[in-house]
Scaffold this motif. Structure first.
Motif, PDB file in Angstrom:
ATOM      1  N   VAL A  65       0.608  -0.700  -0.003  1.00 39.61           N
ATOM      2  CA  VAL A  65      -0.105   0.081   0.269  1.00 39.61           C
ATOM      3  C   VAL A  65       1.038   1.062  -0.207  1.00 39.61           C
ATOM      4  O   VAL A  65       0.849   2.033  -1.109  1.00 39.61           O
ATOM      5  CB  VAL A  65      -0.506  -0.165   1.068  1.00 39.61           C
ATOM      6  CG1 VAL A  65      -1.650   1.017   1.484  1.00 39.61           C
ATOM      7  CG2 VAL A  65      -1.868  -1.085   1.294  1.00 39.61           C
ATOM      8  N   THR A  69       0.718   4.234  -2.948  1.00 42.74           N
ATOM      9  CA  THR A  69       0.502   5.608  -3.095  1.00 42.74           C
ATOM     10  C   THR A  69       2.006   6.509  -3.564  1.00 42.74           C
ATOM     11  O   THR A  69       1.867   6.942  -3.781  1.00 42.74           O
ATOM     12  CB  THR A  69       0.151   5.465  -1.781  1.00 42.74           C
ATOM     13  OG1 THR A  69       1.549   5.586  -0.490  1.00 42.74           O
ATOM     14  CG2 THR A  69      -1.274   4.942  -1.316  1.00 42.74           C
ATOM     15  N   ALA A  76       5.022  -3.530  -5.245  1.00 45.35           N
ATOM     16  CA  ALA A  76       3.849  -4.044  -4.801  1.00 45.35           C
ATOM     17  C   ALA A  76       3.616  -6.089  -5.056  1.00 45.35           C
ATOM     18  O   ALA A  76       2.989  -6.365  -4.574  1.00 45.35           O
ATOM     19  CB  ALA A  76       2.490  -3.479  -4.972  1.00 45.35           C
TER      20      ALA A  76
END
Length: 182
Positions: A65, A69, A76
């Protein structure tokens, strides 16, 4: 002193898929002079595995996460790969933990059974009068517990700790000596 590893040269009596039933002519209610079931040591229980995997998943989700962002989406992906690799490594470890050996001494025979993680079973039948136990002393990490019969060798309990191999050698040697005198 340099130790040499012995290669097994004892042909098996029976091979095949493990059935989980008693071996050959050995009945479940037969009186054993010696009976040992040997399993590799497992350092983590199933519940412990779930907890460790939960922590790994939690940490990787938080990292994924954060990096998503920040715009680093490939990170990820690797967090997901990390979870899969840890799961696969534990799965492989638990599969190897299904390996086991069984040692049964009756009045007539010494039966050794080795079941691999795949379920393939190999059995040996030795004469308690000819079989002898051999192990180097002091027992170290690379010391092998060997059963020797008429010049043929079978390595037993290779996955055990050195202390456990020494204790097994002593107990089995005593049981064989008693069987010879009976």
């Amino acid at each position: 002193m340099a130790r040499t590893l012995t290669i097994e040269n004892m042909p098996p009596t029976v091979t095949g898929k493990s059935t989980g039933r008693p071996m050959g002519p050995v009945a479940e209610d037969e009186d054993f002079r010696f009976h040992a079931l040997l399993y590799p040591n497992r350092s983590l229980s199933r519940d412990g595995f779930r907890r460790v995997l939960s922590v790994v998943v939690g940490v990787n989700i938080v990292n994924a996460v954060i990096y998503l962002t920040l715009g680093a989406w490939p990170v990820a992906f690797f967090c997901g790969v990390d979870i899969l690799i840890v799961w696969w490594a534990f799965k492989l470890s638990y599969m190897q933990g299904r390996r086991h050996e069984r040692v049964m001494l009756t009045d007539d025979a010494l039966w050794i059974s080795r079941v691999l993680p795949s379920g393939h079973e190999t059995r040996w039948k030795l004469s308690p009068y000819w079989a002898r136990v051999s192990i180097d002393r002091p027992v170290q990490h690379d010391t092998q517990l060997q059963l020797i019969e008429k010049g043929r060798t079978l390595v037993l309990g290779s996955f055990l700790s050195p202390k456990e191999r020494g204790e097994l050698a002593e107990a089995l040697g005593d049981a064989l000596a008693k069987a010879r005198t009976a």
